[in-house]
Design a protein around this motif. Structure first.
Motif, mmCIF file in Angstrom:
data_model
loop_
_atom_site.group_PDB
_atom_site.id
_atom_site.type_symbol
_atom_site.label_atom_id
_atom_site.label_comp_id
_atom_site.label_asym_id
_atom_site.label_seq_id
_atom_site.Cartn_x
_atom_site.Cartn_y
_atom_site.Cartn_z
ATOM 1 N N THR A 76 4.162 -3.778 -4.226
ATOM 2 C CA THR A 76 2.814 -3.237 -4.434
ATOM 3 C C THR A 76 2.453 -2.287 -3.305
ATOM 4 N N ILE A 77 2.778 -2.685 -2.053
ATOM 5 C CA ILE A 77 2.475 -1.844 -0.910
ATOM 6 C C ILE A 77 3.247 -0.525 -0.988
ATOM 7 N N GLU A 78 4.555 -0.633 -1.363
ATOM 8 C CA GLU A 78 5.367 0.572 -1.478
ATOM 9 C C GLU A 78 4.832 1.500 -2.573
ATOM 10 N N ALA A 79 4.431 0.904 -3.687
ATOM 11 C CA ALA A 79 3.888 1.716 -4.790
ATOM 12 C C ALA A 79 2.621 2.434 -4.351
ATOM 13 N N GLY A 80 1.789 1.705 -3.580
ATOM 14 C CA GLY A 80 0.561 2.325 -3.076
ATOM 15 C C GLY A 80 0.841 3.466 -2.135
ATOM 16 N N ALA A 81 1.842 3.289 -1.253
ATOM 17 C CA ALA A 81 2.192 4.342 -0.299
ATOM 18 C C ALA A 81 2.751 5.565 -1.027
ATOM 19 N N ASP A 82 3.594 5.306 -2.031
ATOM 20 C CA ASP A 82 4.163 6.420 -2.792
ATOM 21 C C ASP A 82 3.064 7.170 -3.555
ATOM 22 N N GLY A 83 2.065 6.418 -4.031
ATOM 23 C CA GLY A 83 0.980 7.049 -4.780
ATOM 24 C C GLY A 83 0.135 7.951 -3.907
#
Length: 368
Positions: free
Chosen positions: A361-368
């Motif tokens: 979830t954190i990685e997805a947020g950073a990529d977003g």
């Protein structure tokens, strides 16, 4: 789906009624109790669990290989019948044997629930009534779990075996308050523990392994309860009274030994009863299985003080006398440890999954 729709053969009338005998006993002493038994009662309360939550019912089960049973362990292995079977036939045979085994576990657990309730009613001591009440709940949970496994994962149920029915009938008809202990806690529970343990320790299938490990954690307490209560009581009996109990044990052991052949399964595959019985008797795996099944009964019988010459000779004839020196306390400690280890492994895996999900979830947020 109603159970009657998934029975492998007609089980007969929907209700089996066993006439009750003996007295219901009340005790007016509410404070004085045996410390060991009250400690077991406390443990019984502390160890209550919910089969819906503790067991991972989302695990898929192949009904045609539910236990991972090797070919060599199948009764028909190495016979002309086996040679003629297709892979599909062999899978169906495995399904029927798994159903037969777990169906007897299911019916035995209902019998244990009724016997435990009978002990609450008939035993004279309040501390024993307290513990038996917790056991009644345990057995209800076990019947619920085995029934769910058979319905949802196997889709097939077998009627109660005639010899198990006979032993339950003898146990429940007897008016003496100690007989439900002896018939259920020592004989049926002892054999069940050994059967559960053999499957638990050999299967790699996670759902039946969970079910058996958690049920065994409860059953170990039940056998300890029977040992404790009967050991104290049998010290007070005459030689004649002890012989009566030993005769009951001898007959019960022969019945339980003979019930373990699974002849009903082979008959469903078109093998005549006498030939099915003969094939079962020739099975090397069944002979080993039978011997291991007495690993919990023989030392328990010896421990509670039933060890007369006739009983010992019966165990010689069965080839299990040397099991009398087995360490029951060690086996029960192992049952506890295995269940606790399974819990720890499951919780650790779930925690790893939660951590990984947060990281994704954190990685997805950073990529977003």
């Amino acid at each position: 789906m109603p159970t009657y729709d998934v029975y492998a053969k007609d089980p007969g009338e929907p209700l089996w009624q066993v006439p009750a005998t003996g007295a219901a006993r009340f005790s007016w002493e509410y404070e004085d109790g045996r410390d060991r038994l009250l400690a077991l009662y406390q443990k019984g309360k502390d160890k209550q669990w919910d089969g819906t939550r503790r067991i991972d019912w989302d695990i898929d089960v192949d009904p045609y290989d539910a236990l991972g049973t090797p070919d060599e362990a199948m009764t028909l292995y190495g016979t002309p019948y086996w040679a003629k079977m297709t892979d599909r036939d062999k899978g169906e045979l495995r399904r029927h044997f798994a159903s037969w085994q777990f169906s007897q576990f299911l019916h035995g657990e209902q019998g244990a629930m009724i016997c435990a309730a009978r002990i609450v009613e008939s035993v004279p001591d309040l501390d024993a009534k307290f513990y038996s009440a917790t056991q009644t709940m345990d057995e209800a949970r076990h019947a619920e779990i085995y029934g769910r496994f058979l319905h949802e994962k196997i889709g097939l149920v077998y009627p109660i075996n005639d010899n198990l029915r006979s032993l339950l009938d003898d146990t429940l008809r007897d008016s003496r308050w100690d007989m439900p202990y002896l018939g259920m806690q020592v004989l049926i529970e002892g054999l069940a523990l050994a059967a559960f343990g053999m499957i638990r320790d050999t299967t790699e299938k996670p759902l039946p392994k969970q079910i058996l490990a958690y049920v065994m954690q409860d059953e170990a307490r039940h056998v300890a309860f029977g040992r404790m209560a009967l050991r104290d009581y049998y010290k007070q009996l005459t030689d004649a009274e002890l012989r009566e109990r030993e005769d009951f044990v001898i007959e019960g052991c022969y019945l339980m030994r003979d019930r373990l052949r699974g002849v009903e399964v082979l008959e469903n595959f078109g093998i005549p009863g006498p030939q099915a019985a003969e094939l079962s008797e020739r099975s090397e795996f069944l002979q080993l299985f039978r011997k291991l099944l007495f690993s919990r009964i023989v030392p328990c019988v010896k421990d509670i003080g039933l060890w007369g010459s006739r009983l010992q000779q019966a165990y010689v004839d069965m080839g299990v006398l040397e099991l009398g020196d087995g360490d029951l306390d060690r086996l029960m400690a192992q049952d506890e440890e295995i269940a606790e280890k399974l819990d720890a492994e499951r919780f650790e895996a779930e925690e790893r999954e939660r951590v990984a999900e947060v990281e994704r979830t954190i990685e997805a947020g950073a990529d977003g």
